[in-house]
Design an enzyme around this catalytic site. Structure first.
Site, short mmCIF file in Angstrom:
data_model
loop_
_atom_site.label_atom_id
_atom_site.label_comp_id
_atom_site.label_asym_id
_atom_site.label_seq_id
_atom_site.Cartn_x
_atom_site.Cartn_y
_atom_site.Cartn_z
CD GLN A 1 -3.18 -0.73 0.53
OE1 GLN A 1 -3.16 0.11 -0.35
NE2 GLN A 1 -4.25 -1.43 0.83
CB SER A 2 0.92 4.31 -2.00
OG SER A 2 0.92 3.61 -3.22
#
Length: 199
Positions: free
Chosen positions: A24-25
């Protein structure tokens, strides 16, 4: 899982490990977008359904909360190394097709997958990057795959090695350096690239 997906998987693939890359960023996404994280971890069972023993499914999730733009993604570098050494029979990840279109790092990883006979699996199915026509259809749709390049040696030359058409956005009218492959098309701005693609 379709028969077509199973037909792509050989005994040799199953002798190697399955690598699931979870990311996930941002940390905020990790805490707020839990459904995406759950779907990513769920791909572990997909590997098992394809024939890998549970103990042969390696989960790499050390990049959770790190931007894809970050150059210090330990997990991704570990994944690339394992694929390059021929340890991976398959790489699983969420939306691999989208990542391949938008990230030069993923573009290079998929090139290494093609060279090491490593399959790719996402929620849409299993495909083999070594078979370019199938690969191009999967990640580029009916129009095919075109790489928007920013640099001759880092973008155009690797894309040319995979026979991927390139559009070089050459804002500074730079000359092609020695050893660089010629792009399929050359434009000055992203707007020109969009017009060329009919967008």
């Amino acid at each position: 899982m379709s028969t077509d997906n199973h037909q792509k998987i050989s005994v040799e693939h199953l002798r190697r490990d399955a690598f699931l890359y979870v990311r996930q960023s941002t940390l905020r996404q990790v805490f707020e977008n839990t459904e995406s994280t759950k779907r990513q971890y769920g791909l572990r069972q997909r590997a098992v359904a394809l024939g890998w023993a549970e103990e042969r499914v390696i989960v790499i999730d050390t990049d959770l909360g790190q931007s894809g733009a970050s150059t210090d993604r330990e997990g991704f570098q570990h994944l690339v190394a394992e694929v390059g050494m021929g340890h991976a029979g398959i790489v699983l990840g969420l939306e691999v097709s989208r990542l391949a279109r938008n990230s030069m790092d993923w573009h290079r990883l998929l090139e290494i997958c093609a060279l090491s006979a490593t399959l790719i699996c996402d929620e849409d199915g299993v495909y083999d990057p070594a078979h370019f026509n199938e690969f191009a259809r999967r990640i580029g749709g009916k129009k095919g795959w075109v790489h928007i390049a920013s640099g001759p040696l880092t973008d155009i030359t690797p894309a040319a090695a995979m026979k991927v058409p390139t559009i070089w956005v050459n804002r500074t009218k730079a000359e092609l350096p020695a050893g660089a492959k010629k792009p399929t098309e050359e434009v000055k701005t992203l707007l020109e690239a969009a017009k060329l693609l009919g967008l």
